[in-house]
Design a protein around this motif. Structure first.
Motif, PDB file in Angstrom:
ATOM      1  N   ASN A  25      -5.609  -6.304   3.198  1.00  0.00           N
ATOM      2  CA  ASN A  25      -6.212  -6.683   4.528  1.00  0.00           C
ATOM      3  C   ASN A  25      -5.976  -5.485   5.330  1.00  0.00           C
ATOM      4  N   LYS A  26      -4.970  -4.849   6.006  1.00  0.00           N
ATOM      5  CA  LYS A  26      -5.390  -3.540   6.722  1.00  0.00           C
ATOM      6  C   LYS A  26      -5.225  -2.715   5.591  1.00  0.00           C
ATOM      7  N   GLY A  27      -5.622  -2.960   4.856  1.00  0.00           N
ATOM      8  CA  GLY A  27      -6.561  -1.653   4.283  1.00  0.00           C
ATOM      9  C   GLY A  27      -5.511   0.116   3.282  1.00  0.00           C
ATOM     10  N   TYR A  28      -4.310  -0.746   3.577  1.00  0.00           N
ATOM     11  CA  TYR A  28      -3.522   0.370   3.030  1.00  0.00           C
ATOM     12  C   TYR A  28      -3.975   0.474   1.242  1.00  0.00           C
ATOM     13  N   PHE A  29      -4.505  -0.253   0.983  1.00  0.00           N
ATOM     14  CA  PHE A  29      -4.742   0.177  -0.794  1.00  0.00           C
ATOM     15  C   PHE A  29      -6.694  -0.902  -0.600  1.00  0.00           C
ATOM     16  N   SER A  30      -7.026  -0.707  -1.647  1.00  0.00           N
ATOM     17  CA  SER A  30      -8.293  -1.384  -2.202  1.00  0.00           C
ATOM     18  C   SER A  30      -7.974  -1.953  -3.216  1.00  0.00           C
ATOM     19  N   LEU A  31      -7.814  -3.218  -4.205  1.00  0.00           N
ATOM     20  CA  LEU A  31      -8.223  -3.885  -4.886  1.00  0.00           C
ATOM     21  C   LEU A  31      -9.825  -3.752  -5.235  1.00  0.00           C
TER      22      LEU A  31
ATOM     23  N   GLU B  94      -8.064  -2.921 -11.107  1.00  0.00           N
ATOM     24  CA  GLU B  94      -7.798  -1.812 -10.092  1.00  0.00           C
ATOM     25  C   GLU B  94      -7.203  -1.891  -8.222  1.00  0.00           C
ATOM     26  N   ILE B  95      -6.066  -0.591  -8.740  1.00  0.00           N
ATOM     27  CA  ILE B  95      -5.781  -0.335  -7.342  1.00  0.00           C
ATOM     28  C   ILE B  95      -5.945   0.964  -6.143  1.00  0.00           C
ATOM     29  N   VAL B  96      -6.603   1.117  -5.788  1.00  0.00           N
ATOM     30  CA  VAL B  96      -6.739   2.672  -5.480  1.00  0.00           C
ATOM     31  C   VAL B  96      -6.364   2.381  -3.588  1.00  0.00           C
ATOM     32  N   TYR B  97      -4.831   3.767  -3.817  1.00  0.00           N
ATOM     33  CA  TYR B  97      -4.191   3.322  -2.138  1.00  0.00           C
ATOM     34  C   TYR B  97      -4.979   4.796  -1.465  1.00  0.00           C
ATOM     35  N   ARG B  98      -5.376   4.259   0.314  1.00  0.00           N
ATOM     36  CA  ARG B  98      -5.311   4.884   0.812  1.00  0.00           C
ATOM     37  C   ARG B  98      -4.939   6.245   1.706  1.00  0.00           C
ATOM     38  N   ALA B  99      -3.881   6.295   1.308  1.00  0.00           N
ATOM     39  CA  ALA B  99      -3.284   7.388   1.935  1.00  0.00           C
ATOM     40  C   ALA B  99      -3.211   8.475   0.309  1.00  0.00           C
TER      41      ALA B  99
ATOM     42  N   PHE C  94       6.332  -3.168  -1.811  1.00  0.00           N
ATOM     43  CA  PHE C  94       6.959  -2.110  -1.049  1.00  0.00           C
ATOM     44  C   PHE C  94       6.636  -1.743  -0.046  1.00  0.00           C
ATOM     45  N   LEU C  95       5.281  -0.806  -1.182  1.00  0.00           N
ATOM     46  CA  LEU C  95       4.498  -0.153   0.080  1.00  0.00           C
ATOM     47  C   LEU C  95       4.234  -0.499   1.872  1.00  0.00           C
ATOM     48  N   VAL C  96       3.772  -1.759   1.462  1.00  0.00           N
ATOM     49  CA  VAL C  96       3.067  -2.804   2.476  1.00  0.00           C
ATOM     50  C   VAL C  96       4.679  -3.035   3.443  1.00  0.00           C
ATOM     51  N   ALA C  97       5.596  -3.215   2.127  1.00  0.00           N
ATOM     52  CA  ALA C  97       6.962  -3.206   3.305  1.00  0.00           C
ATOM     53  C   ALA C  97       7.585  -2.310   4.080  1.00  0.00           C
TER      54      ALA C  97
END
Length: 75
Positions: free
Chosen positions: A18-24, A30-35, A53-56
């Protein structure tokens, strides 16, 4: 994590999405990491743990999203 705000893996992953750190993508397969722009299979349990852990690190410990490297080879 013992903090009740971060006690549920699925909730924290949803927060990161929801915060956009990644997209599913592809029905969450599949997951795509924003950074980093890295794309990986979200069917792999290791990837769910990585996302958690990325979000944490960002939300609980206030790390900068850009400061986190997903895969680092140790010499």
């Amino acid at each position: 994590m013992t903090n009740s705000k971060y006690s549920n893996q699925e909730e924290l992953i949803l927060l990161g999405k929801n915060k956009g750190y990644f997209s599913l993508l592809r029905d969450a397969s599949e997951i795509v990491y924003r950074a980093s722009g890295e794309r990986r299979s979200f069917k792999d349990e290791r990837e769910k743990i990585r996302a958690y852990f990325l979000v944490a690190l960002i939300e609980k410990y206030k790390y900068s999203e850009r400061a986190i490297q997903l895969d680092v080879e140790v010499p």
